[in-house]
Design a protein around this motif. Structure first.
Motif, PDB file in Angstrom:
ATOM      1  N   MET A   1      29.215  68.363  25.726  1.00 39.72           N
ATOM      2  CA  MET A   1      29.339  66.905  25.862  1.00 39.72           C
ATOM      3  C   MET A   1      28.904  66.465  27.255  1.00 39.72           C
ATOM      4  SD  MET A   1      32.754  64.505  25.603  1.00 39.72           S
ATOM      5  CE  MET A   1      33.049  64.973  23.895  1.00 39.72           C
ATOM      6  N   LYS A   2      28.025  65.487  27.314  1.00 38.49           N
ATOM      7  CA  LYS A   2      27.590  64.927  28.584  1.00 38.49           C
ATOM      8  C   LYS A   2      28.450  63.721  28.942  1.00 38.49           C
ATOM      9  CE  LYS A   2      22.751  66.289  27.946  1.00 38.49           C
ATOM     10  NZ  LYS A   2      21.347  65.803  27.871  1.00 38.49           N
ATOM     11  N   GLN A   3      28.447  63.366  30.213  1.00 42.73           N
ATOM     12  CA  GLN A   3      29.165  62.169  30.616  1.00 42.73           C
ATOM     13  C   GLN A   3      28.511  61.544  31.838  1.00 42.73           C
ATOM     14  OE1 GLN A   3      33.029  64.128  31.401  1.00 42.73           O
ATOM     15  NE2 GLN A   3      32.838  63.414  33.524  1.00 42.73           N
ATOM     16  N   VAL A   4      28.753  60.256  32.038  1.00 41.23           N
ATOM     17  CA  VAL A   4      28.237  59.532  33.190  1.00 41.23           C
ATOM     18  C   VAL A   4      29.356  58.714  33.802  1.00 41.23           C
ATOM     19  CG1 VAL A   4      25.881  59.371  32.297  1.00 41.23           C
ATOM     20  CG2 VAL A   4      27.524  57.560  31.769  1.00 41.23           C
ATOM     21  N   ASN A   5      29.202  58.379  35.058  1.00 41.86           N
ATOM     22  CA  ASN A   5      30.115  57.469  35.731  1.00 41.86           C
ATOM     23  C   ASN A   5      29.431  56.120  35.897  1.00 41.86           C
ATOM     24  OD1 ASN A   5      32.160  59.417  36.153  1.00 41.86           O
ATOM     25  ND2 ASN A   5      31.073  60.203  37.946  1.00 41.86           N
ATOM     26  N   TYR A   6      30.176  55.045  35.664  1.00 39.96           N
ATOM     27  CA  TYR A   6      29.608  53.712  35.832  1.00 39.96           C
ATOM     28  C   TYR A   6      30.739  52.735  36.137  1.00 39.96           C
ATOM     29  CZ  TYR A   6      31.330  52.835  31.081  1.00 39.96           C
ATOM     30  OH  TYR A   6      32.121  52.693  29.973  1.00 39.96           O
ATOM     31  N   THR A   7      30.388  51.569  36.617  1.00 38.14           N
ATOM     32  CA  THR A   7      31.373  50.541  36.943  1.00 38.14           C
ATOM     33  C   THR A   7      31.570  49.630  35.741  1.00 38.14           C
ATOM     34  OG1 THR A   7      30.731  50.568  39.261  1.00 38.14           O
ATOM     35  CG2 THR A   7      31.921  48.630  38.482  1.00 38.14           C
ATOM     36  N   THR A   8      32.816  49.329  35.445  1.00 39.90           N
ATOM     37  CA  THR A   8      33.116  48.431  34.336  1.00 39.90           C
ATOM     38  C   THR A   8      34.074  47.337  34.808  1.00 39.90           C
ATOM     39  OG1 THR A   8      33.863  48.326  32.023  1.00 39.90           O
ATOM     40  CG2 THR A   8      35.104  49.757  33.511  1.00 39.90           C
ATOM     41  N   THR A   9      34.238  46.304  34.010  1.00 39.74           N
ATOM     42  CA  THR A   9      35.111  45.181  34.341  1.00 39.74           C
ATOM     43  C   THR A   9      36.095  44.953  33.202  1.00 39.74           C
ATOM     44  OG1 THR A   9      33.348  44.117  35.618  1.00 39.74           O
ATOM     45  CG2 THR A   9      35.180  42.716  34.907  1.00 39.74           C
ATOM     46  N   ASN A  10      37.348  44.674  33.541  1.00 38.20           N
ATOM     47  CA  ASN A  10      38.356  44.369  32.535  1.00 38.20           C
ATOM     48  C   ASN A  10      39.221  43.219  33.042  1.00 38.20           C
ATOM     49  OD1 ASN A  10      39.836  44.534  30.190  1.00 38.20           O
ATOM     50  ND2 ASN A  10      40.928  46.410  30.732  1.00 38.20           N
ATOM     51  N   THR A  11      39.859  42.531  32.133  1.00 38.33           N
ATOM     52  CA  THR A  11      40.698  41.389  32.472  1.00 38.33           C
ATOM     53  C   THR A  11      42.169  41.797  32.527  1.00 38.33           C
ATOM     54  OG1 THR A  11      40.962  40.776  30.149  1.00 38.33           O
ATOM     55  CG2 THR A  11      39.099  39.819  31.348  1.00 38.33           C
ATOM     56  N   TYR A  12      43.007  40.893  33.024  1.00 39.55           N
ATOM     57  CA  TYR A  12      44.460  41.006  32.883  1.00 39.55           C
ATOM     58  C   TYR A  12      45.044  39.621  33.029  1.00 39.55           C
ATOM     59  CZ  TYR A  12      44.942  40.851  38.050  1.00 39.55           C
ATOM     60  OH  TYR A  12      44.914  40.489  39.371  1.00 39.55           O
ATOM     61  N   GLU A  13      46.303  39.476  32.655  1.00 41.66           N
ATOM     62  CA  GLU A  13      46.964  38.184  32.691  1.00 41.66           C
ATOM     63  C   GLU A  13      48.114  38.193  33.692  1.00 41.66           C
ATOM     64  OE1 GLU A  13      46.055  35.500  30.871  1.00 41.66           O
ATOM     65  OE2 GLU A  13      44.444  36.605  29.850  1.00 41.66           O
ATOM     66  N   SER A  14      48.462  37.016  34.208  1.00 40.90           N
ATOM     67  CA  SER A  14      49.652  36.878  35.048  1.00 40.90           C
ATOM     68  C   SER A  14      50.403  35.630  34.631  1.00 40.90           C
ATOM     69  CB  SER A  14      49.292  36.827  36.531  1.00 40.90           C
ATOM     70  OG  SER A  14      48.538  35.670  36.829  1.00 40.90           O
ATOM     71  N   LEU A  15      51.690  35.616  34.928  1.00 44.05           N
ATOM     72  CA  LEU A  15      52.562  34.506  34.554  1.00 44.05           C
ATOM     73  C   LEU A  15      53.412  34.120  35.755  1.00 44.05           C
ATOM     74  CD1 LEU A  15      53.809  32.712  32.257  1.00 44.05           C
ATOM     75  CD2 LEU A  15      55.420  34.603  31.862  1.00 44.05           C
ATOM     76  N   ASN A  16      53.491  32.848  36.048  1.00 38.62           N
ATOM     77  CA  ASN A  16      54.215  32.284  37.187  1.00 38.62           C
ATOM     78  C   ASN A  16      53.416  32.491  38.475  1.00 38.62           C
ATOM     79  OD1 ASN A  16      56.251  31.749  35.298  1.00 38.62           O
ATOM     80  ND2 ASN A  16      57.274  33.694  35.719  1.00 38.62           N
ATOM     81  N   GLU A  17      54.008  32.137  39.599  1.00 39.24           N
ATOM     82  CA  GLU A  17      53.342  32.259  40.889  1.00 39.24           C
ATOM     83  C   GLU A  17      54.086  33.249  41.781  1.00 39.24           C
ATOM     84  OE1 GLU A  17      50.505  30.841  41.734  1.00 39.24           O
ATOM     85  OE2 GLU A  17      50.337  29.760  39.830  1.00 39.24           O
ATOM     86  N   LEU A  18      53.329  33.977  42.572  1.00 40.01           N
ATOM     87  CA  LEU A  18      53.919  34.909  43.533  1.00 40.01           C
ATOM     88  C   LEU A  18      54.187  34.143  44.824  1.00 40.01           C
ATOM     89  CD1 LEU A  18      54.656  37.916  43.940  1.00 40.01           C
ATOM     90  CD2 LEU A  18      52.360  38.249  44.857  1.00 40.01           C
ATOM     91  N   THR A  19      55.476  33.864  45.092  1.00 40.87           N
ATOM     92  CA  THR A  19      55.855  33.047  46.240  1.00 40.87           C
ATOM     93  C   THR A  19      56.954  33.743  47.036  1.00 40.87           C
ATOM     94  OG1 THR A  19      57.639  31.835  45.125  1.00 40.87           O
ATOM     95  CG2 THR A  19      55.387  30.997  44.832  1.00 40.87           C
ATOM     96  N   ASN A  20      57.458  33.059  48.055  1.00 44.38           N
ATOM     97  CA  ASN A  20      58.529  33.639  48.862  1.00 44.38           C
ATOM     98  C   ASN A  20      59.873  33.631  48.140  1.00 44.38           C
ATOM     99  OD1 ASN A  20      59.104  30.921  48.977  1.00 44.38           O
ATOM    100  ND2 ASN A  20      58.758  30.707  51.182  1.00 44.38           N
TER     101      ASN A  20
END
Length: 211
Positions: A1-20
């Motif tokens: 089996m051969k393989q390669v390395n490459y750059t990929t992009t994925n999403t994610y979600e967040s909820l609320n705000e990061l505050t003090n």
């Protein structure tokens, strides 16, 4: 089996705000068939001032039926698992780095169903020092041992197992086996909570865990 390395992009979600006023930062890993934008809704009833939720997205998408309308996602399969695990862990590392969480926040890592295998691997292999590790209705990967989690004992991390007494995917035998493995791997320091319910998220229970 051969393989390669490459750059990929994925999403994610967040909820609320990061505050003090934020006390808890959650990283919540969904089960098979979910998309993060829907899974994160389970956490909307947590205090928005005190809780910031991050929901990573499993990279493998698929149509869930022959109508080709509803999309689900999966973290891993049995195919090329070691490579796929490393890809997922690299993605989670990037999410955490992008959010720039600091040590003043309580980091809570939660895995639900298939997400348990991701949460536990990430915490083990990347030595994530979280205040709570919540293993919700899922199983630990077979390769993980007590040595993988010594940093949690040093950090006095609360390890919590949640499972419904009517979970349609976990038989009594499976529950007994998994309970024994968790207690062994975490040196008998797992707080197991068996609730009245099926294979489902019950946020009212999560609320009690953070006080």
């Amino acid at each position: 089996m051969k393989q390669v390395n490459y750059t990929t992009t994925n999403t994610y979600e967040s909820l609320n705000e990061l505050t003090n006023t934020t006390k808890n930062v959650w990283i919540v890993l969904h089960g098979i068939g979910y998309l993060s934008r829907y899974f994160i809704r389970y956490f909307e009833s947590l205090s928005s001032q005190e809780n910031y939720i991050i929901a990573p997205q499993a990279p493998s998408k698929y149509y869930q039926n022959n109508n080709y309308k509803r999309v689900g996602a999966s973290w891993l399969t049995k195919e090329n698992t070691p490579i796929e695990v490393e890809n997922v862990l690299n993605y989670l590392d990037a999410v955490l780095q992008n959010e720039n969480i600091n040590s003043t926040h309580n980091l809570i890592v939660l895995g639900f169903s298939q997400g348990v295998s991701i949460a536990s691997r990430w915490v083990a292999k990347r030595k994530i020092r979280c205040s709570k590790l919540i293993l919700y209705a899922g199983a630990l990967p077979k390769e993980l041992t007590v040595e993988d989690f010594t940093h949690l004992h040093e950090n006095k991390t609360d390890v919590i197992s949640l499972v419904g007494d009517k979970d349609e995917y976990i038989s009594a035998t499976k529950l007994k086996e998994e309970t024994a493995k968790m207690q062994s791997v975490f040196m008998g320091k797992v707080n197991q909570i068996i609730f009245d319910g099926k294979h489902e998220i019950k946020v009212e229970i999560l609320n009690t865990l953070i006080g």
